[in-house]
Design a protein around this motif. Structure first.
Motif, PDB file in Angstrom:
ATOM      1  N   LEU A 164     140.809-113.724 -49.869  1.00  0.00           N
ATOM      2  CA  LEU A 164     140.583-112.367 -50.373  1.00  0.00           C
ATOM      3  C   LEU A 164     140.724-112.328 -51.890  1.00  0.00           C
ATOM      4  O   LEU A 164     139.911-111.715 -52.583  1.00  0.00           O
ATOM      5  N   THR A 165     141.774-112.984 -52.405  1.00  0.00           N
ATOM      6  CA  THR A 165     141.987-113.047 -53.855  1.00  0.00           C
ATOM      7  C   THR A 165     142.615-114.377 -54.235  1.00  0.00           C
ATOM      8  O   THR A 165     143.320-115.005 -53.436  1.00  0.00           O
ATOM      9  N   VAL A 166     142.351-114.791 -55.469  1.00  0.00           N
ATOM     10  CA  VAL A 166     143.046-115.908 -56.101  1.00  0.00           C
ATOM     11  C   VAL A 166     143.549-115.379 -57.437  1.00  0.00           C
ATOM     12  O   VAL A 166     142.768-114.822 -58.221  1.00  0.00           O
ATOM     13  N   ALA A 167     144.854-115.509 -57.702  1.00  0.00           N
ATOM     14  CA  ALA A 167     145.434-114.938 -58.916  1.00  0.00           C
ATOM     15  C   ALA A 167     146.180-115.996 -59.715  1.00  0.00           C
ATOM     16  O   ALA A 167     146.875-116.840 -59.143  1.00  0.00           O
ATOM     17  N   ASN A 194     143.673-111.578 -61.255  1.00  0.00           N
ATOM     18  CA  ASN A 194     142.696-112.043 -60.270  1.00  0.00           C
ATOM     19  C   ASN A 194     141.591-112.864 -60.922  1.00  0.00           C
ATOM     20  O   ASN A 194     141.068-112.516 -61.987  1.00  0.00           O
ATOM     21  N   ILE A 210     136.165-116.421 -57.729  1.00  0.00           N
ATOM     22  CA  ILE A 210     136.133-117.559 -56.812  1.00  0.00           C
ATOM     23  C   ILE A 210     134.742-118.190 -56.877  1.00  0.00           C
ATOM     24  O   ILE A 210     133.734-117.542 -56.584  1.00  0.00           O
ATOM     25  N   ASN A 224     134.660-121.786 -51.811  1.00  0.00           N
ATOM     26  CA  ASN A 224     135.799-121.572 -50.927  1.00  0.00           C
ATOM     27  C   ASN A 224     135.548-122.223 -49.571  1.00  0.00           C
ATOM     28  O   ASN A 224     134.594-121.893 -48.878  1.00  0.00           O
ATOM     29  N   ALA A 247     138.349-121.903 -58.507  1.00  0.00           N
ATOM     30  CA  ALA A 247     138.450-120.579 -59.117  1.00  0.00           C
ATOM     31  C   ALA A 247     138.474-120.715 -60.630  1.00  0.00           C
ATOM     32  O   ALA A 247     138.933-121.727 -61.174  1.00  0.00           O
ATOM     33  N   THR A 283     145.477-115.304 -51.484  1.00  0.00           N
ATOM     34  CA  THR A 283     145.707-114.344 -50.404  1.00  0.00           C
ATOM     35  C   THR A 283     144.551-114.395 -49.416  1.00  0.00           C
ATOM     36  O   THR A 283     143.376-114.315 -49.811  1.00  0.00           O
ATOM     37  N   THR A 284     144.881-114.560 -48.136  1.00  0.00           N
ATOM     38  CA  THR A 284     143.895-114.512 -47.053  1.00  0.00           C
ATOM     39  C   THR A 284     144.370-113.491 -46.027  1.00  0.00           C
ATOM     40  O   THR A 284     145.425-112.869 -46.193  1.00  0.00           O
TER      41      THR A 284
END
Length: 430
Positions: free
Chosen positions: A69-72, A77, A80, A83, A90, A104-105
């Motif tokens: 959902l996100t990569v921070a 953030n 991406i 994946n 990222a 976050t998944t």
């Protein structure tokens, strides 16, 4: 008329109730379907680089990373690029700051083991912060590159005062109100903003116990006590290093001083003696409540016992195992009727990184979280401490692992202490 109306209302109510029941059934069914397929929790096992600039593509390896959902990066953030279940590529975002990488998944959040250091081209690059801990108002020197144009430094959320800069250093003073504990520094220069990593450049804001309650051994405000078997006093030297009667002109293993005088104790063993040495040195007793404001609401992991110590030559056969015959020092927080103690072995101190210098002195800072309730205190408050000190206990003969010597003048052990103190927020810097 009323009968027909009643009939129509009854039919309509029946239809609505049926629709609600059907809708509820569908919701429950969907919920059960989703609940039966819980997503796995992701993990991060590797990151392709420990540092990078905004715009760099970073590969994150792990498990169950698909459909992220996100990569921070440090809370910012990232875009991406690609994946899969085991790999994410990222791009470091423009507003990234030094910190953990988080993915976050649907299954949860995975966090990198170490900080990712965000490099801003032209911003200061920090290589060292010295000392590693300081109180409000004290001076700290930051070493690195591109330091000459530094305009501001924050420790946590509080501004520090920039005293002066060179191309490779910045001198600051810690601002009043800086939060106690491990802190990152945010440094602004003409090239941008850099944030230090607490893992790569650890820095603590601390407060120290008042100087009059520190054990420097340059004054008489310490309590000395000794006990042992009947024959041990004549084979033991203990006291301040300038005590000509009992130490300075008597001791055989007196080390060189760090500064001023220090406490020294040494004992001898031979087949002629059997028993134990017990010595305690500590601050004078104070009224309960004297230190309540100093400790405040600090937790044990935030309270440190600090000391410089010199163990000298340990006897042959010493293993450093954890038992009372092998401890090198007992750190004590003392209360009106009992004490809270950590009996340290040399192995434990070395494992924590407290290696001796070329003269044998070790700078030791141990958190109160290592201490145990040896005397059955059960519930207590650090604010009720009325003194603190150090103990040494050496058993010999009688089946202990420490051998006896046939030489009546053999040095059994020697111990020296200096500059003992208590700090809150982190370890003291010596």
């Amino acid at each position: 008329m009323y009968k027909n109306l009643s009939k129509r209302v009854h039919l309509k109510s029946t239809w609505v109730a049926g629709a609600i029941l059907l809708f509820t059934t569908v919701l429950i069914s969907c919920s059960e379907d989703e609940g039966g397929k819980s997503a796995p929790i992701p993990t991060i096992t590797a990151v392709s680089a420990e540092s990078g600039e905004p715009g760099d593509d970073i590969t994150i390896t792990g498990t169950d990373l698909d459909e992220a959902l996100t990569v921070a990066f440090g809370g910012a953030n990232a875009a991406i690029v690609s994946n899969t279940s085991t790999e994410i590529v990222a791009t470091v975002p423009e507003d990234a700051v030094t910190g953990k990488i988080r993915v976050t998944t649907e299954g949860g959040v995975a966090e990198s083991a170490g900080d990712f250091n965000v490099i801003i081209v032209g911003a200061a690059v920090i290589s060292d912060i010295s000392p590693m801990s300081a109180q409000a108002g004290e001076t700290v020197i930051i070493t690195g590159t591109d330091m000459a144009t530094i305009s501001s430094v924050k420790i946590g959320e509080i501004d520090a005062t920039v005293v002066g800069t060179t191309e490779t250093t910045a001198t600051i003073t810690v601002g009043e109100g800086s939060a106690l504990g491990l802190s990152s520094l945010t440094i602004v220069n003409e090239g941008g903003t850099a944030t230090t990593s607490t893992e790569q450049n650890a820095f603590y804001v601390i407060k120290m116990i008042d100087e009059k309650y520190r054990m420097t051994f340059d004054n008489d405000d310490v309590e000395l006590a000794f006990s042992g078997s009947p024959d041990t006093e004549e084979s033991t030297a203990f006291g301040r290093s300038d005590d000509v009667t009992n130490v300075a002109d008597v001791a055989d293993a007196l080390p060189s001083a760090i500064d001023g005088t220090f406490f020294h104790m040494e004992g001898y063993s031979s087949t002629e003696y059997s028993g134990s040495y017990i010595c305690y040195v500590g601050t004078a007793e104070q009224e309960v409540g004297t230190f309540s404001d100093f400790f405040g609401t600090a937790l044990p992991e935030d309270i440190y016992f600090n000391i410089q110590m010199n163990v000298g030559d340990l006897p042959e056969g010493y293993t450093g195992d954890e038992d009372d015959g092998q401890m090198v020092v007992g750190f004590r927080f003392r209360f009106s009727s009992d004490y809270y103690e950590y009996n340290a072995t040399m192995k434990e101190l070395l494992d924590m990184g407290f290696a001796p210098d070329e003269n044998g002195w070790q700078n030791v800072s141990v958190p109160a979280s290592l201490f145990v309730d040896r005397a059955g205190l059960e519930e207590f408050n650090f604010g009720d401490m009325n003194r603190y000190g150090l103990s040494v206990r050496r058993a010999y003969g009688g089946g202990t692992t420490l051998p006896l010597s046939s030489d009546p003048d053999a040095i059994f052990y020697s111990l020296s202490y200096d500059n003992a103190s208590i700090s809150v927020g982190g370890p003291a810097s010596f």
